[in-house]
Write an enzyme that holds these catalytic residues in place. Structure first.
Site: not given
Ligand SMILES: Cc1ncc(COP(=O)(O)O)c(C=O)c1O
Length: 350
Positions: A82, A185, A221
């Protein structure tokens, strides 16, 4: 090595200093070997591209202690991939998957005494961070980079732990732009969401549920976590959106949901549909699975957990996921990786 003396059961989701972080430098077209250090200050030119032009990205994952005393990390390769995807989008030098994994294993091993003991429900949170460090005042990608990984022991992200949280729909501000950077991210996404999140907290909600930025019609989300709903006929549904982060936890839950005959599906979820779900939840590395107790949308409120108890399917998913993470259940998908114990000498790189 004896465990750090911390109140493991009441850690909260906060930063605690650990013994080491690990740093790699990209200079003259190559990454160095990386060095473990106890220094938690980073030297940075004031004109660094990460400070002005947002050439900054990060990741988040966790390490756990298992019953047998091993320390394991969860799906580290997925985080590595990622981050590569993020780097390509914002024109940063990529961190090769092998180097990312190696950095995580080395830094977790060096901070082994901060991995919360098995059975506490806490974990060692791992934060890889990549910064463009070239001094520049013209808009252009950096040619120097700092990749570092630090750790901190954490408890649950939402204060109550595995207890329902209450969310409010944000339909007056956007966290991400359509075709923007909501699916990678980068720090700017979190700054963009901070005001809505803090407003929600002032009103007594745990966080915000975002709608799609184009039409404000579909669920996107939930704060720093993905959203899922369980339909009345027992299907796991989760938003298909280009403005949300592809959560590794959600991807794992989709796999687990297949085995539990929940017929998982990624698709558009109209906001009106949340009034019809039997259960709903947030999922992410930090949130793990946090059941949603209620969603408030304008002047309406959908309550999922009338008794303030998590629903049956959220509970089953939570138990299935966490059992694999802490080694209580077999790991048929190869999601956990044991952190090898390195020699003290190897650990202290020059
Ligand atoms: C905006 C956002 N959405 C979703 C997630 C969940 O992703 P993950 O399951 O890879 O931690 C995160 C955390 O990293 C996040 O910051």
């Amino acid at each position: 090595m004896s465990k750090a003396q911390l109140d493991w059961a009441n850690l909260g989701f906060a930063f605690h200093r650990t013994d080491y972080n690990i740093r790699y430098t990209w200079r003259d077209g190559a990454w160095d070997e990386g060095v473990l250090t106890s220094d938690d200050i980073i030297p940075l030119p004031m004109a660094a591209t990460c400070l002005h032009y947002g050439q900054e990205c990060f990741e988040g994952l966790k390490a756990f202690e298992t019953k047998s005393g091993d320390v394991v990390v969860f799906r580290v390769e997925e985080n590595a991939r990622r981050m590569i995807h993020t780097c390509e989008r914002i024109m940063m030098e990529t961190v090769p998957e092998e180097m990312f994994v190696d950095a995580v294993l080395r830094v977790v091993d060096a901070n082994r005494r901060f991995v919360p003991p098995y059975g506490t429900g806490a974990a060692l949170y791992i934060r890889p961070l990549l910064l463009g460090t070239t001094a520049a005042v013209a808009l252009q990608p950096a040619i120097d980079y700092l990749f570092l990984v630090f750790t901190t022991p954490v408890g649950p992200y939402f204060k109550a732990g595995f207890k329902p949280v209450h969310l409010i729909v944000e339909d007056t501000a956007d966290r991400a732009a359509p075709k923007g950077v909501g699916n990678i991210k980068v720090g700017g996404n979190y700054a963009a969401g901070m005001r809505a999140s803090m407003n929600a907290k002032k009103l007594g909600f745990a966080d915000v549920l975002y709608l799609d930025p184009r039409e404000k019609r579909y669920v996107d989300e939930a704060g720093p976590a993905n959203f899922f709903g369980i339909t009345r006929d027992g299907q796991y549904v989760t938003p298909d959106s280009e403005s949300i982060l592809p959560s590794i936890t959600n991807k794992s839950l989709i796999t687990l949901a297949e085995g539990m005959e929940l017929r998982p599906e990624r698709r558009l979820i109209e906001i009106e549909e949340v009034f019809d779900f039997a259960e709903a939840g947030c999922c992410g590395t930090a949130a793990v699975i946090t059941p949603i107790g209620s969603i408030t949308y304008r002047n309406r409120k959908m309550v999922y957990c009338a008794e303030d108890e998590p629903g049956r399917i959220c509970t089953e998913l939570y138990e299935a996921l966490t059992a694999i993470q802490i080694g209580d259940a077999p790991d048929p998908f190869g999601w956990v990786r044991v952190v090898p114990e390195l020699q003290e000498a190897t650990r202290r790189s020059p």
